[in-house]
Scaffold this motif. Sequence first.
Motif, mmCIF file in Angstrom:
data_model
loop_
_atom_site.group_PDB
_atom_site.id
_atom_site.type_symbol
_atom_site.label_atom_id
_atom_site.label_comp_id
_atom_site.label_asym_id
_atom_site.label_seq_id
_atom_site.Cartn_x
_atom_site.Cartn_y
_atom_site.Cartn_z
ATOM 1 N N ILE A 90 8.055 1.554 -17.615
ATOM 2 C CA ILE A 90 8.772 0.340 -17.186
ATOM 3 C C ILE A 90 8.362 -0.030 -15.764
ATOM 4 C CG2 ILE A 90 11.045 -0.583 -16.619
ATOM 5 C CD1 ILE A 90 12.125 1.146 -18.979
ATOM 6 N N ASN A 91 8.315 0.969 -14.873
ATOM 7 C CA ASN A 91 7.907 0.709 -13.486
ATOM 8 C C ASN A 91 6.481 0.143 -13.431
ATOM 9 O OD1 ASN A 91 10.345 1.627 -12.494
ATOM 10 N ND2 ASN A 91 9.593 3.680 -12.042
ATOM 11 N N ARG A 92 5.614 0.691 -14.255
ATOM 12 C CA ARG A 92 4.230 0.210 -14.282
ATOM 13 C C ARG A 92 4.174 -1.256 -14.720
ATOM 14 N NH1 ARG A 92 1.118 -1.073 -17.974
ATOM 15 N NH2 ARG A 92 2.411 -0.177 -19.630
ATOM 16 N N ARG A 93 4.892 -1.589 -15.786
ATOM 17 C CA ARG A 93 4.860 -2.966 -16.287
ATOM 18 C C ARG A 93 5.432 -3.949 -15.269
ATOM 19 N NH1 ARG A 93 5.828 -0.400 -21.364
ATOM 20 N NH2 ARG A 93 8.105 -0.510 -21.115
ATOM 21 N N ARG A 94 6.456 -3.533 -14.541
ATOM 22 C CA ARG A 94 7.061 -4.454 -13.577
ATOM 23 C C ARG A 94 6.125 -4.729 -12.402
ATOM 24 N NH1 ARG A 94 13.460 -2.721 -14.035
ATOM 25 N NH2 ARG A 94 13.766 -3.971 -15.922
ATOM 26 N N LEU A 95 5.459 -3.694 -11.947
ATOM 27 C CA LEU A 95 4.532 -3.901 -10.832
ATOM 28 C C LEU A 95 3.300 -4.676 -11.307
ATOM 29 C CD1 LEU A 95 4.017 -3.467 -7.868
ATOM 30 C CD2 LEU A 95 3.055 -1.217 -8.401
ATOM 31 N N GLN A 96 2.857 -4.416 -12.499
ATOM 32 C CA GLN A 96 1.727 -5.160 -13.052
ATOM 33 C C GLN A 96 2.081 -6.641 -13.182
ATOM 34 O OE1 GLN A 96 0.322 -3.740 -16.865
ATOM 35 N NE2 GLN A 96 -0.649 -5.701 -17.316
ATOM 36 N N ALA A 97 3.293 -6.943 -13.637
ATOM 37 C CA ALA A 97 3.727 -8.335 -13.763
ATOM 38 C C ALA A 97 3.775 -9.013 -12.402
ATOM 39 C CB ALA A 97 5.095 -8.394 -14.437
ATOM 40 N N HIS B 161 0.800 -1.226 0.000
ATOM 41 C CA HIS B 161 0.000 0.000 0.000
ATOM 42 C C HIS B 161 0.834 1.277 0.000
ATOM 43 C CE1 HIS B 161 -3.493 -2.491 1.860
ATOM 44 N NE2 HIS B 161 -3.492 -2.534 0.543
ATOM 45 N N ASP B 162 2.162 1.148 -0.007
ATOM 46 C CA ASP B 162 3.029 2.331 0.048
ATOM 47 C C ASP B 162 3.002 3.041 -1.308
ATOM 48 O OD1 ASP B 162 5.099 4.208 0.202
ATOM 49 O OD2 ASP B 162 6.311 2.930 1.496
ATOM 50 N N THR B 163 2.438 4.210 -1.344
ATOM 51 C CA THR B 163 2.312 4.958 -2.598
ATOM 52 C C THR B 163 3.568 5.748 -2.956
ATOM 53 O OG1 THR B 163 1.319 6.810 -1.395
ATOM 54 C CG2 THR B 163 -0.180 5.167 -2.349
ATOM 55 N N HIS B 164 4.544 5.761 -2.044
ATOM 56 C CA HIS B 164 5.770 6.532 -2.303
ATOM 57 C C HIS B 164 6.832 5.709 -3.041
ATOM 58 C CE1 HIS B 164 4.298 9.841 0.112
ATOM 59 N NE2 HIS B 164 4.037 9.009 1.108
ATOM 60 N N LEU B 165 6.634 4.398 -3.107
ATOM 61 C CA LEU B 165 7.605 3.545 -3.786
ATOM 62 C C LEU B 165 7.293 3.487 -5.276
ATOM 63 C CD1 LEU B 165 7.730 0.550 -1.274
ATOM 64 C CD2 LEU B 165 9.561 2.205 -1.686
ATOM 65 N N ASP B 166 8.349 3.567 -6.111
ATOM 66 C CA ASP B 166 8.075 3.392 -7.541
ATOM 67 C C ASP B 166 7.834 1.906 -7.828
ATOM 68 O OD1 ASP B 166 10.485 1.967 -8.383
ATOM 69 O OD2 ASP B 166 11.567 3.856 -8.255
ATOM 70 N N GLY B 167 7.270 1.636 -9.002
ATOM 71 C CA GLY B 167 6.823 0.289 -9.313
ATOM 72 C C GLY B 167 7.919 -0.753 -9.314
ATOM 73 N N ALA B 168 9.097 -0.394 -9.809
ATOM 74 C CA ALA B 168 10.186 -1.376 -9.895
ATOM 75 C C ALA B 168 10.674 -1.765 -8.503
ATOM 76 C CB ALA B 168 11.330 -0.815 -10.729
ATOM 77 N N ILE B 169 10.860 -0.780 -7.618
ATOM 78 C CA ILE B 169 11.284 -1.068 -6.248
ATOM 79 C C ILE B 169 10.212 -1.880 -5.527
ATOM 80 C CG2 ILE B 169 11.620 -0.008 -3.980
ATOM 81 C CD1 ILE B 169 14.123 0.198 -5.453
ATOM 82 N N LYS B 170 8.966 -1.478 -5.672
ATOM 83 C CA LYS B 170 7.885 -2.190 -4.981
ATOM 84 C C LYS B 170 7.814 -3.642 -5.448
ATOM 85 C CE LYS B 170 3.997 -0.138 -3.855
ATOM 86 N NZ LYS B 170 2.604 0.411 -3.821
ATOM 87 N N ALA B 171 7.948 -3.868 -6.749
ATOM 88 C CA ALA B 171 7.907 -5.236 -7.270
ATOM 89 C C ALA B 171 9.014 -6.086 -6.667
ATOM 90 C CB ALA B 171 8.008 -5.217 -8.791
ATOM 91 N N LEU B 172 10.199 -5.510 -6.527
ATOM 92 C CA LEU B 172 11.310 -6.242 -5.906
ATOM 93 C C LEU B 172 11.013 -6.545 -4.444
ATOM 94 C CD1 LEU B 172 14.332 -4.325 -7.462
ATOM 95 C CD2 LEU B 172 13.862 -6.764 -7.745
ATOM 96 N N MET B 173 10.442 -5.586 -3.721
ATOM 97 C CA MET B 173 10.153 -5.772 -2.308
ATOM 98 C C MET B 173 9.041 -6.799 -2.078
ATOM 99 S SD MET B 173 10.466 -1.917 -0.731
ATOM 100 C CE MET B 173 12.058 -1.092 -0.615
ATOM 101 N N ASN C 32 8.842 3.181 -23.517
ATOM 102 C CA ASN C 32 9.902 2.605 -22.685
ATOM 103 C C ASN C 32 10.515 3.637 -21.747
ATOM 104 O OD1 ASN C 32 11.371 4.103 -24.512
ATOM 105 N ND2 ASN C 32 12.950 2.553 -24.830
ATOM 106 N N ASP C 33 9.719 4.655 -21.388
ATOM 107 C CA ASP C 33 10.234 5.592 -20.393
ATOM 108 C C ASP C 33 10.171 4.937 -19.006
ATOM 109 O OD1 ASP C 33 7.650 5.910 -19.270
ATOM 110 O OD2 ASP C 33 7.230 7.642 -20.530
ATOM 111 N N LYS C 34 10.792 5.574 -18.046
ATOM 112 C CA LYS C 34 10.947 4.978 -16.720
ATOM 113 C C LYS C 34 9.612 4.667 -16.067
ATOM 114 C CE LYS C 34 13.419 5.664 -12.344
ATOM 115 N NZ LYS C 34 14.330 6.552 -11.583
ATOM 116 N N ASN C 35 8.654 5.568 -16.183
ATOM 117 C CA ASN C 35 7.349 5.343 -15.556
ATOM 118 C C ASN C 35 6.637 4.141 -16.161
ATOM 119 O OD1 ASN C 35 7.614 7.506 -13.782
ATOM 120 N ND2 ASN C 35 6.701 8.958 -15.221
#
Length: 888
Positions: free
Chosen positions: A689-696, A617-629, A684-687
């Motif tokens: 990429i982050n979205r796709r990683r968290l979605q995956a 639920h942490d909205t401050h984390l970007d998608g790539a970091i959150k997916a890793l966590m 393929n901008d950063k946002n």
Amino acid sequence: MKDQEKTPHSIYRKDYQAPYYWIDAVDLTFELGEDATRVRARLQMRRNLENNRSGGHNLVLHGEQLKTLSLKVNDNALAADIWQADEENLTVLTQLPEQFVLESEVEIYPQNNTSLDGLYQSSGNFCTQCEAEGFRRITWFLDRPDVMARYSSTIIADQKKYPVLLSNGNRCEQRDLGDGRHLVRWEDPFLKPSYLFALVAGNLACLDGEFITRSGRKVRLEIWVEPQNIEQCEHALRSLQQSMKWDEERFGLEYDLDIYMIVAVSDFNMGAMENKGLNVFNTKYVLSSPETATDKDYEDIQGVIGHEYFHNWTGNRVTCRDWFQLTLKEGLTVFRDEQFSADMGSAAVKRIEDVKILRTAQFDEDRGPMAHPIRPDSYIEMNNFYTVTVYNKGAEIIRLYHTLLGEAGFRKGMDLYFQRFDGQAVTCDDFRMAMADANDEDFTQLERWYDQAGTPLLHIDMEYDAEAKSCTLHLQQSQSTPDLVKNWQPWVIPVRIGLLGEQGEDLLCRLDDTPDAKTEHVLKVTQEKQSFRFHEVNARPVLSPLRRFSAPVKLDMQRDREEMAFLMAHDSDHFNRWDAGQTLAQDVLLDLTADIQARRELSLDSLFVSGFEKILHDTHLDGAIKALMLTLPNEHLLSLQMQEIDMDALHTAREFALSTLAQHFKQQWLDLYHSLRSTTPYSNDKNAINRRRLQACALEFLGYLPHTDHQHIGIQLAEEQFQAADNMSDAEAALKLLVNHPGPARDKALSDFYKRWKHEPLVLDKWFTLQASANHPGVVDEVLALAQHPDFSMKNPNRFRSLINIFSAKNPTYFHAKDGRGYQFLAEQVLAMDALNPQTAARVVSAFNQWKHYDVARRALMQAQLKRIIASPGLSKDVYEIVSRSLG
């Protein structure tokens, strides 16, 4: 290998001595042919007067699989009775002048060279790979890195079949010979060892560009590929330009030739090769388009292109004296490409990904039979030491200098290193001394990182004195594998730490006698036991240790789950926040494993679930970091914590945790997934990429939901995503879920994927990989069947790795199935590959290296296959070394 005379022997670092002869200039002429290739070599040579003043030592040259047609010294043919050649060496049995010209003509057969070492053919094109010792398969030579010469190369070939003829340096002549052949001549003005020689000839297309150096020179950039791939090179070209710019800005290093070329070939043992001015790449690290390459592929291409470009200075301009010093160029250049990738993307994500590789692959190597220091003491086959220890741990040792000296001090050391050693072949000690001298530091103790194998174990205790408002850390270091190093001595270990207050805030505190209070400190641990005191600490803090993983060590610290959950929720260091969550998850999963072994009822720790929810639920984390966590430790990493590995129990424990988290947060996963579905075209901008990683990540958890009323919401969503995907990242994420669920949806997706991409080799590799890594009980049968598939090829390393290596190294649950079929299958594949390509065979046989850590039954099954392999007639040195060390 039972014959004592045929048993490979070890080469030792302590036995190094300079060659008895030097080569100053090399002039090569290649006549490329379909049945045979002729190579004429003219070598300007001289005696090494430091160890062969009298000429009493014979000239001995290296060579393999060469048919010698003629030999001359100073234009005089050598009589047959004054030279002799065997399978590995040519010896001139006469005293030679102090300076002389040696000419040789040999015949070689690149079309039959399945080892992909030396000169070989790939898809009808000629190509070379000379590192480490491939040049000896081209001509007789002193094939060792400390012999540096200036090269010129003339290539003659059929003009229609091979319109493009490339080599190192600058093109200085090209002409039509009038008989259907043409000639191109190249000259490289810079000294280089033979391993950096390159030649490419074929029918290739070029994407060109340019780069203006900071001094105003225009450099032509050329990326050469097979014509059908020319549309997939734009990202590679941009990555090269970014690398050149970054190296100028970060290290002040400018490119030195008029042209920089990259050639992509489909058959290649390595990822890429940094040959001077003519890099040869595996197509995997050049070709990309949104439809064929994932976000990770794009990042890998950028990182590998950077790595090979950065070698121009850290590897080419300054190279290794001998192969024991391999980490001098590779560890340093990996560190540089890690810094580059961090600057181009997310520093936190890059650091986490690098440490994941270190902890799984390198720590695993440290506790296995192939354990070695980053500067090995001996080897049988040098190709076996292109390891994660030499590369990735070597990069961590370079990072130690950077941490201890800071950015400015590290740059001073690099500047002095190039000033002292440009154009020379040097040692790890030379690098260490340049760093020390540039900063007036004593780095004598750092040599232990080069000489001692194994992973340090760092124990930390914290003591708080409320009255004095001080906090003392007691640190103790030891060897995590005590039997590995005799006469062990303490390492230098920089430990970056922070102290957190009760609200998770970083505390300002003062270390010992230092005048300034800071929120982060680097402790320099040099003794076996050492203590550090912090002042002005008003309440008992929570320790955040080894921030950004400041040293490649295993941490031993008594911390309860509440503390891990606290750090997981609050640590300002993204790496440590991820690491706290991984440590907590590991603790929970290993406890579940013990419960399974004891047949106790399973339940998921509520504290872990709560901490997991806070990340979700942490909205401050970007998608790539959150997916890793939100990703749990994999089974291989968990297995490294067990003295006797119970892969079945580990797998069951992890599946239980994933299923529980999927069901507990079902609605959150669904909401998250739908919120991330894109309605806009691919970017393929950063946002994006982050979205796709968290979605995956969300989709993967939805795959662990149970079937209800003959429906499975995860499968349904994956089907929809697969059909709608306009990019490979989304398509692969969907197919990754579907392959785990045998049934009509899976079969249709795999069939559709194959039909669409069967003519794209790199994409078809993904098709094999996804099936080899699938998580279901029938995967062994499927892998056996895929090995017989018409599109599976033993001759292409990428295809072989996509099935055999992925199954044996990345699918531990089913590779280690109790019936031992996975072991038998791997042994068969190793023996078949060894006859074709020993380097590739040696890399996959390493899947057996931890056999002694399994239960009695699996140990016996693996040992039997290892014995079967080593008893095989004609086994290569590559495979023999790894299997013999594994058997002990």
